[in-house]
Design an enzyme around this catalytic site. Structure first.
Site, mmCIF file in Angstrom:
data_model
loop_
_atom_site.group_PDB
_atom_site.id
_atom_site.type_symbol
_atom_site.label_atom_id
_atom_site.label_comp_id
_atom_site.label_asym_id
_atom_site.label_seq_id
_atom_site.Cartn_x
_atom_site.Cartn_y
_atom_site.Cartn_z
ATOM 1 N N TYR A 154 -3.654 -9.672 15.754
ATOM 2 C CA TYR A 154 -2.662 -9.173 16.711
ATOM 3 C C TYR A 154 -2.666 -10.015 17.986
ATOM 4 O O TYR A 154 -1.772 -9.886 18.814
ATOM 5 C CB TYR A 154 -2.945 -7.706 17.055
ATOM 6 N N CYS A 176 -0.230 4.211 1.612
ATOM 7 C CA CYS A 176 -0.662 5.202 2.615
ATOM 8 C C CYS A 176 0.357 5.470 3.721
ATOM 9 O O CYS A 176 0.430 6.577 4.235
ATOM 10 C CB CYS A 176 -2.017 4.843 3.194
ATOM 11 N N CYS A 208 -4.081 6.050 -0.110
ATOM 12 C CA CYS A 208 -3.539 4.786 -0.611
ATOM 13 C C CYS A 208 -3.203 4.826 -2.097
ATOM 14 O O CYS A 208 -2.861 3.808 -2.700
ATOM 15 C CB CYS A 208 -4.521 3.655 -0.320
ATOM 16 N N LYS A 261 -12.634 -4.919 1.497
ATOM 17 C CA LYS A 261 -12.091 -4.092 2.580
ATOM 18 C C LYS A 261 -12.993 -2.885 2.765
ATOM 19 O O LYS A 261 -13.169 -2.069 1.856
ATOM 20 C CB LYS A 261 -10.669 -3.649 2.240
ATOM 21 N N CYS A 289 0.859 -1.183 0.000
ATOM 22 C CA CYS A 289 0.000 0.000 0.000
ATOM 23 C C CYS A 289 0.891 1.226 0.000
ATOM 24 O O CYS A 289 2.088 1.143 0.288
ATOM 25 C CB CYS A 289 -0.924 0.017 1.209
ATOM 26 N N LYS A 341 -12.239 -7.769 5.467
ATOM 27 C CA LYS A 341 -11.660 -6.935 6.510
ATOM 28 C C LYS A 341 -12.561 -5.757 6.811
ATOM 29 O O LYS A 341 -13.010 -5.118 5.863
ATOM 30 C CB LYS A 341 -10.302 -6.428 6.012
ATOM 31 N N ARG A 380 -3.929 3.186 12.382
ATOM 32 C CA ARG A 380 -3.474 4.445 11.767
ATOM 33 C C ARG A 380 -2.602 5.234 12.730
ATOM 34 O O ARG A 380 -1.676 5.923 12.316
ATOM 35 C CB ARG A 380 -4.665 5.250 11.267
ATOM 36 N N SER A 397 -7.070 -3.890 14.057
ATOM 37 C CA SER A 397 -6.540 -3.225 15.258
ATOM 38 C C SER A 397 -7.623 -2.824 16.252
ATOM 39 O O SER A 397 -7.473 -3.051 17.454
ATOM 40 C CB SER A 397 -5.727 -1.998 14.830
ATOM 41 N N ARG A 418 -11.276 7.616 3.422
ATOM 42 C CA ARG A 418 -10.990 6.592 2.418
ATOM 43 C C ARG A 418 -12.260 6.059 1.733
ATOM 44 O O ARG A 418 -12.236 5.022 1.101
ATOM 45 C CB ARG A 418 -10.269 5.414 3.072
HETATM 46 C C1 PBG Z 1 -3.227 0.152 4.726
HETATM 47 C C2 PBG Z 1 -3.818 -0.765 5.732
HETATM 48 C C3 PBG Z 1 -4.686 -0.450 6.794
HETATM 49 C C4 PBG Z 1 -4.866 -1.629 7.514
HETATM 50 C C5 PBG Z 1 -4.135 -2.615 6.862
HETATM 51 N N1 PBG Z 1 -3.515 -2.069 5.766
HETATM 52 C C6 PBG Z 1 -5.262 0.840 7.205
HETATM 53 C C7 PBG Z 1 -6.255 1.531 6.391
HETATM 54 O O1 PBG Z 1 -6.716 1.066 5.353
HETATM 55 O O2 PBG Z 1 -6.577 2.643 6.807
HETATM 56 C C8 PBG Z 1 -5.700 -1.765 8.762
HETATM 57 C C9 PBG Z 1 -5.256 -2.815 9.709
HETATM 58 C C10 PBG Z 1 -5.793 -2.720 11.086
HETATM 59 O O3 PBG Z 1 -6.611 -1.848 11.443
HETATM 60 O O4 PBG Z 1 -5.374 -3.555 11.886
HETATM 61 N N2 PBG Z 1 -4.075 0.528 3.696
#
Ligand code: PBG
Length: 323
Positions: free
Chosen positions: A312, A121, A129, A194, A119, A247, A204, A273, A216
């Site tokens: 995690y 970002c 991204c 996603k 990615c 996700k 983030r 997360s 996003r």
């Molecule tokens: C990057 C990315 C993100 C996550 C994984 N790859 C963040 C987003 O899209 O803002 C999130 C992972 C998580 O929250 O554990 N694009």
């Protein structure tokens, strides 16, 4: 009572409960995420994710030695660069943080399965991204950069690449990039369904990837939609995805279930997360039992249809034998 059928017969003791269990969480199905940053000897705890740190490559190697001994067999890597620019050039630099980390890991732990998040970002100054022009996130010009990023990860030794950007056509662009650079054996794990989610908040903070303007929602999915997830997943498979991801996971068990029923490729779920942080917070406040919450949540994600989970919690689960 004249009861012929008594479901309780199979619940009478741990042994028969285990034999009858339809879903079992095991180390072979779990993928642990890591955040790697520049420097030496660095370990910066991420405040909103207790137990997860930002680490420099040397610290990461030390952690991985312990974690692989626990049974962690697959990891996903996120890079945190020192500097960012408009085009996210750190994402595809030969000496970028992810590339350096992968090379070091493969040298020390060649059998560890290393997946890299592809990615822009974390590497762009605007935090989006893809490429940005006049406040718009551009699709097609971003594809070339994403493909370059994936190829550079494979060149560093990554076993699999996982595009998380949600630009249209990125899987095809990455497949073509890999194939034309002699990486036709490297699989693509596509973040296919996603969603634009509040559950990414702690990530983030960890990765410093909050967009500087806007959000996003022009590329990640609307959480009101489920049929759209099927479309996204089928498109990614057509473009060459080897594994598709849903996700987040916990609020999206219905999506995992739907996807599992329509595809013939493995399905990955990302226990993100914010889902992790909620459980940690509940445990710390005494509002819930961390072990039981974790086991129940992970089991429910597998039960919904996931073949593998990025979580995690993986280290805690293996360290404490929570299964
Ligand atoms: C990057 C990315 C993100 C996550 C994984 N790859 C963040 C987003 O899209 O803002 C999130 C992972 C998580 O929250 O554990 N694009």
């Amino acid at each position: 009572m004249d009861l012929i059928k008594r479901p309780r017969r199979l619940r009478s003791a741990p042994c028969i409960r285990n034999l009858s269990a339809e879903t079992i969480v095991c180390s072979e199905k779990l993928i642990m995420p890591y955040f790697v940053c520049e420097g030496a000897g660095v370990r910066e705890p991420i405040e909103s994710m207790p137990g997860i740190d930002r680490v420099s490559v040397d610290t990461l190697l030390a952690d991985l030695e312990k974690d692989t001994a626990l049974g962690i067999a697959a990891i996903i890597l996120f890079g945190i660069p020192d500097t960012k620019d408009e085009k996210g050039s750190g994402a595809y630099a030969e000496d970028g943080i992810v590339q350096k980390a992968v090379r070091a890991i493969k040298k020390k732990l060649p059998d560890l399965y290393v997946i890299t998040d592809v990615c822009l970002c974390e590497f762009t100054s605007h935090g989006h991204c893809g490429m940005v022009d006049k406040g718009k996130i551009l699709n097609d010009p971003s594809l070339e950069l994403l493909a370059k990023t994936a190829v550079s990860h494979a060149a560093a030794g990554a076993d699999m690449v996982a595009p998380s950007d949600m630009m249209d056509g990125r899987v095809a662009a990455i497949r073509q990039g890999l194939d034309s650079n002699a990486f036709s054996d490297i699989p693509i794990l596509a973040y296919a369904a996603k969603y634009a989610s509040a559950f990414y908040g702690p990530f983030r903070d960890a990765a410093g990837s909050t967009p500087r303007f806007g959000d996003r929602r022009s590329y990640q999915m609307d959480f009101r939609n489920a049929a759209e997830a099927e479309r996204e997943v089928l498109l990614d498979i057509e473009e060459g995805a080897d594994i598709v991801m849903v996700k987040p996971a916990l609020s999206y068990l219905d999506i995992i279930y739907r996807i599992k029923n329509i595809v013939k490729v493995p399905v990955c779920a990302y226990n993100v997360s914010g889902e992790y942080s909620m459980v940690k917070a509940a445990g710390r406040l005494g509002f819930g039992d961390e072990q039981r919450l974790t086991t129940e949540i992970l089991t429910s994600i597998f039960r919904a249809g996931a073949d593998m989970i990025i979580s995690y919690h993986t280290r805690d689960i293996l360290k404490n034998k929570w299964f």
